[in-house]
Design a protein around this motif. Structure first.
Motif, PDB file in Angstrom:
ATOM      1  N   CYS A 186       0.858  -1.176   0.000  1.00 27.66           N
ATOM      2  CA  CYS A 186       0.000   0.000   0.000  1.00 27.66           C
ATOM      3  C   CYS A 186       0.900   1.233   0.000  1.00 27.66           C
ATOM      4  CB  CYS A 186      -0.927  -0.003   1.207  1.00 27.66           C
ATOM      5  SG  CYS A 186      -0.092   0.051   2.795  1.00 27.66           S
ATOM      6  N   GLU A 192      -3.207   2.362  -3.757  1.00 28.50           N
ATOM      7  CA  GLU A 192      -3.617   3.562  -3.036  1.00 28.50           C
ATOM      8  C   GLU A 192      -5.142   3.630  -2.991  1.00 28.50           C
ATOM      9  OE1 GLU A 192      -1.787   6.692  -5.277  1.00 28.50           O
ATOM     10  OE2 GLU A 192      -3.205   6.542  -6.911  1.00 28.50           O
ATOM     11  N   ALA A 200      -8.844   4.988  -3.675  1.00 26.43           N
ATOM     12  CA  ALA A 200      -9.471   5.752  -4.760  1.00 26.43           C
ATOM     13  C   ALA A 200      -9.835   7.158  -4.278  1.00 26.43           C
ATOM     14  CB  ALA A 200     -10.713   5.027  -5.256  1.00 26.43           C
ATOM     15  N   PRO A 223      -5.950   9.481  -4.726  1.00 26.71           N
ATOM     16  CA  PRO A 223      -5.191   8.771  -5.757  1.00 26.71           C
ATOM     17  C   PRO A 223      -3.960   9.512  -6.271  1.00 26.71           C
ATOM     18  CG  PRO A 223      -7.126   9.798  -6.724  1.00 26.71           C
ATOM     19  CD  PRO A 223      -7.092  10.217  -5.285  1.00 26.71           C
ATOM     20  N   THR A 244      -2.279   7.481  -9.323  1.00 31.25           N
ATOM     21  CA  THR A 244      -3.098   7.142 -10.481  1.00 31.25           C
ATOM     22  C   THR A 244      -3.808   8.346 -11.106  1.00 31.25           C
ATOM     23  OG1 THR A 244      -4.817   6.455  -8.926  1.00 31.25           O
ATOM     24  CG2 THR A 244      -3.473   4.718  -9.876  1.00 31.25           C
ATOM     25  N   ARG A 290      -2.235   1.111  -8.658  1.00 28.07           N
ATOM     26  CA  ARG A 290      -3.675   0.890  -8.784  1.00 28.07           C
ATOM     27  C   ARG A 290      -4.377   1.573  -7.623  1.00 28.07           C
ATOM     28  NH1 ARG A 290      -3.984  -5.579  -9.793  1.00 28.07           N
ATOM     29  NH2 ARG A 290      -2.392  -5.549 -11.436  1.00 28.07           N
ATOM     30  N   SER A 291      -5.585   2.007  -7.881  1.00 27.10           N
ATOM     31  CA  SER A 291      -6.362   2.545  -6.765  1.00 27.10           C
ATOM     32  C   SER A 291      -7.542   1.618  -6.505  1.00 27.10           C
ATOM     33  CB  SER A 291      -6.832   3.961  -7.069  1.00 27.10           C
ATOM     34  OG  SER A 291      -7.846   3.933  -8.048  1.00 27.10           O
ATOM     35  N   HIS A 304      -5.320  -2.545   1.689  1.00 28.19           N
ATOM     36  CA  HIS A 304      -5.232  -2.178   0.273  1.00 28.19           C
ATOM     37  C   HIS A 304      -4.328  -3.169  -0.454  1.00 28.19           C
ATOM     38  CE1 HIS A 304      -6.990   1.495   1.805  1.00 28.19           C
ATOM     39  NE2 HIS A 304      -7.166   1.922   0.568  1.00 28.19           N
TER      40      HIS A 304
END
Ligand SMILES: *Cc1c(COP(=O)(O)O)cnc(C)c1O
Length: 458
Positions: A267, A298, A300, A303, A306, A364-365, A392
């Protein structure tokens, strides 16, 4: 080595524990952006940095040439009390998921702070003591860093002043009491005790606070007090350096059994556990020795990688800290009050930012509800109640293991289980009651954060 001989937990003997930290920057071809003085916009010199941080830590911050740095004896002694952290083969989770993937996690929750933060806290307190300081100030979001630092300061007999993000202060009264038990004083942020706190309160009355605000208050307080320095639990290069102990132990444990991971997941809040976990593996990748797939995960709701921009930005809301080149949502971005306090930071480690920009790492979130579903599944099967932040990584590890189930690939997945979630029961309660929301900022909201980015002509 045959599969059966790999134990549930791989420990290292004391003599196998790393005695040096690994400084990944030394092996990076494109070095991370240097810190800039917020007034002159020139690179921060050692002298300037030493006004904010302990001198030895300032040196570590600026060092991008020495690959290995000796861990002082006193820190090694302290590490031995709660390390090595176990590397666990998640046999039970694999069986439950019916996946051919092999899953390992490095568990950093085996200490009172309940997270990996102690690895850097003890180092920073040590250098503060060496320098003859009276105490340190800091911020804490979810409370893990404040707890870790309180423990480290108690050990070295230093005063510790913690600014705790208000929402956490209110949601986690027991965290606060742990810190006070270790002798720290804890102030909810933003507060009336600093100029910057008063200013933020005037502009955003009723704000639940953010890490960026708390940092500004802690820096201001350290600057005003004689014999105090500010310390930070994430984002900085020095922190990632100390956290390399996670990756070095993981690699030593895997090497003992001849295991090479395919995917390494962590994470990412400010990037210190992820950076520490992947450091020695990323070093191999950069040197062209091996290839790994790294994934930063991470929320959403915050972010930075991302949806953020790679730019010079302030590390704090009050703009008193040096500027750092990083993936950022803008220091003016105040994330919604998600339940992963430790991941609610607008920016990211400059080192990880450069690696991401160079395409050496994926990000990625994930949404909060999926994170807690993964946390619940993990808790029920592997026995550990994970921190929301750590979950996460669990979430994406499970996703990857399920992909292996579809394709039949026997990939080896390693993820960082950064801590336990005993103090996150308000979050678990919301989840158990079905009241958890998945707030995702709109492009317009993000734009407001980007509008706060400094307009630099570099
Ligand atoms: C602080 C924290 C994180 C996030 O911080 P990083 O610097 O990104 O590692 C993750 N997990 C836990 C348990 C934490 O306390």
């Amino acid at each position: 080595m045959s599969e059966k001989t790999i134990p549930y937990k791989i420990y290292l003997e004391e003599h196998e524990m790393p005695k040096q930290w690994y400084n990944l920057r030394a092996d990076m071809k494109n070095k991370p952006g240097v810190l800039l003085n917020p007034e002159t916009l020139q690179p921060m010199t050692l002298e300037e940095l030493s006004e904010v941080f302990c001198t030895e830590l300032a040196k570590q911050e600026l060092d991008d040439t020495n690959a290995y740095i000796d861990i002082p004896e006193d820190i090694l002694k302290f590490y031995k009390m709660y390390r090595p952290a176990p590397l666990v083969r998640a046999y039970c989770l694999e069986e439950k998921l019916q996946t051919p993937a092999k899953i390992y996690y490095k568990f950093e929750g085996n200490n009172t702070s309940g997270s990996h933060k102690l690895n850097s806290a003890i180092a920073q307190a040590y250098y503060a003591k060496q320098q003859g300081l009276k105490g340190v100030t800091t911020e804490t979001g979810a409370g893990q860093w404040g707890t870790a630092l309180s423990m480290a300061c108690a050990y070295f007999d230093l005063d510790c002043k913690v600014y705790m993000v208000k929402v956490s202060y209110e949601q986690k009264p027991f965290r606060r009491e742990v810190m006070r038990t270790y002798g720290a004083s804890v102030t909810p942020s933003p507060s009336e005790t600093t100029e910057v706190g008063r200013k933020i309160l005037a502009e955003h009355p009723g704000t639940s606070g953010s890490l960026g605000c708390a940092i500004s208050e802690a820096v201001e307080t350290a600057g005003k007090l004689d014999g105090y320095r500010y310390v930070l639990g994430s984002v900085l290069n020095q922190v990632m350096l100390h956290q390399s102990i996670i990756g070095l132990e993981t690699k030593a444990a895997l090497d003992k059994y001849g295991i090479t991971p395919d995917i390494i997941i962590g994470c990412a809040g400010g990037g210190s556990n992820l950076g520490g976990l992947i450091a020695p593996f990323m070093g191999e990748k950069i040197r062209g020795e091996k290839d790994y797939h790294f994934i930063a995960v991470e929320p959403a709701s915050c972010p930075s990688f991302t949806r953020g921009k790679y730019a010079y930005d302030y590390c704090d809301t009050g703009k008193v800290c040096p500027l750092s080149k990083m993936y950022t949502l803008g220091s003016g971005f105040i994330p919604s009050s998600s339940h992963s306090g430790g991941l609610r930071y607008h920016g990211m480690s400059s080192t990880l930012s450069q690696l991401y920009d160079d395409g050496l790492m994926e990000a990625r979130s994930v949404e909060q509800t999926s994170v807690f579903e993964a946390a619940r599944e993990f808790a029920r099967i592997e026995g550990i109640l994970p921190a929301p932040e750590s979950s996460h990584a669990i979430c994406v590890a499970i996703d990857e293991a399920m992909k292996c189930k579809e394709t039949g690939e026997e990939k080896t997945i390693v993820f960082g289980l950064t801590g336990t979630g005993y103090f996150d029961m308000v979050a678990y309660e919301k989840f158990n009651n079905g009241e958890m929301s998945d707030y995702i900022p709109t492009d317009e909201e993000l734009q407001r954060g980007f509008d706060s980015l400094p307009k630099l002509d570099l």
